[in-house]
Every structure is written in structure tokens, then in C-alpha cells.
Design a protein around this motif. Sequence first.
Motif, short mmCIF file in Angstrom:
data_model
loop_
_atom_site.label_atom_id
_atom_site.label_comp_id
_atom_site.label_asym_id
_atom_site.label_seq_id
_atom_site.Cartn_x
_atom_site.Cartn_y
_atom_site.Cartn_z
N ARG A 279 0.83 -1.21 0.00
CA ARG A 279 0.00 0.00 0.00
C ARG A 279 0.86 1.26 0.00
N GLU A 280 2.10 1.14 -0.45
CA GLU A 280 2.98 2.29 -0.56
C GLU A 280 3.98 2.01 -1.66
N GLY A 281 4.78 3.03 -2.01
CA GLY A 281 5.67 2.87 -3.15
C GLY A 281 7.08 3.34 -2.88
N ARG A 282 7.66 2.90 -1.76
CA ARG A 282 9.04 3.29 -1.46
C ARG A 282 10.02 2.61 -2.42
N ASN A 283 11.20 3.18 -2.55
CA ASN A 283 12.20 2.72 -3.50
C ASN A 283 12.56 1.25 -3.28
N ARG A 284 12.37 0.42 -4.31
CA ARG A 284 12.74 -1.00 -4.31
C ARG A 284 12.17 -1.75 -3.11
N GLU A 285 10.99 -1.38 -2.67
CA GLU A 285 10.46 -1.93 -1.42
C GLU A 285 10.19 -3.43 -1.51
N VAL A 286 9.62 -3.89 -2.63
CA VAL A 286 9.36 -5.32 -2.77
C VAL A 286 10.66 -6.10 -2.68
#
Length: 256
Positions: A209-216
Amino acid sequence: MTAPTRTLLSLKRQAAADHGPRLEERLHKVLANAGLGSRRMLEQRIEQGEVRVNNEVATIGTSVGAGDRVELDGHAYVVASDRREDAEVLMYHKPEGEVITREDPEGRPTVFDNLPRLKGSRWIAVGRLDLNTTGLLLLTTDGDLAHALMHPGTALEREYLCRVHGEVPDEVLAQLSAGIELEDGPARFEEIAPISRGGSHSWFRVILREGRNREVRRLWESQGLMVSRLKRIRYANIELPRLLRRGHSQALDAAA
């Protein structure tokens, strides 16, 4: 439950000036304008506590403005200004090896090389995908809309397919669902579902539910695992069209 036909809720009123006070409108009117029910029925649902705004239960008389997140029947919507007569929204199927920048000092290809040419405006990417991540990238000519879709407060779902090297124990899945501490704060998968599991690699469907850098990738790396393939297949209620080829784009109605 069938996904709604709209991701955005539009404000029909117009502000007196671009730099005037924040434009707001009554919640039940905005929902009714989106075709989610009659004003009377929606007022009743609000009174019964069935609608949330920015993670809080709405009440009769609640007003919403651009960027607010509304939840109804398990679906999330973003409120946006309706001053977008000429705004365009594009779905792009990003291939590996493209960067999301207009000019790359290393000379690598950019997603903007493959987009339709515009006169008097420019494409703005809604979030980013790293160099080796493929899949759905949204772009728009409306900066306010892009900001609303990316804003952390909206907490819109991003869904990915990922291939992970090696065996993945159930304990790891439980840990990634419960949450871990990354260098830039706590993070977790909202949902994680195995597609196939094997000794050499496994496929999973995950939701953030968020889009931080390279989070996955960083979530998996925190457990000593490496992602070898990563593809975004959905942003909010917008899914990557099955027939949209890599490196190609398709227009999306901004009210969809």
C-alpha cells in the motif's frame, strides 16, 4: 466482489482561483456523482459508519477534497479535482532495461522514448519502477492527479508478481506479512499468496500500500532471498491489460 469501474472521485465545484482555499465538497455528493448510489442512500451508509475517509469513519456532513482517500465496500478511491478537461492518463507496459527519467546520464533507454508526443504539456510518471522491474506504469498530464495517486495518505494498493530464488519457508511469509524494519522504516506485504513453490525458485503475488524505493525487493532481501523477476500488474483498481505489449501504451479514461 466485482471491482468498481472508477478509481477517482471528482469534485464538481470549481475553485475561485488556483491559489485559493482548498476546494471541498460533501462526501455523499461526491460518491453519488461517481454513481455509487443515491445521495439519500449514501447518507444512510455514512450514518451507519460504512464509509471511511483517510482511515477514519466518516460522519454526516463530512467534506472531502483533492487527495483524500475514501473507502467503501472494501474498495479505495482517490478524490481529485475535476479541472482536468484536457488531462490524459496513460497505461504503459514497461520492459526491463528502461529508466523512468527524461534524460539518463548513462544513455540508457527511458520510458518517455516510447510515449505519444504531446503539445503544450508533458507526461508525469505516477511513481517509479526500477530498471529491472516490468509491468504497469501510469502516466498523466495532470500533476495534481499524479500527486494524489502517489500520496502516502491514499495507501492505494500496488500488486506485483515476483519470482524468488530458493525455498521460501512459511515462517518467512508470516514475517513479511507481520512486518519488518527496513532502513527507512517499517514495511510489510499487505497480502502475499504463493502461485507456485519449488526448490530452485518460487512465484508469489504480493500487495503493498505504498511505493518506497525498491520496497518489494528489499523486503525479500531482508530475509536473505533474492527476487529474480518482478512485474507490477495492478495500481489501485487499474490492471495491466493482458493484450498490452511491452514497450507499448494505452490511453485510460481519467475517470476510470
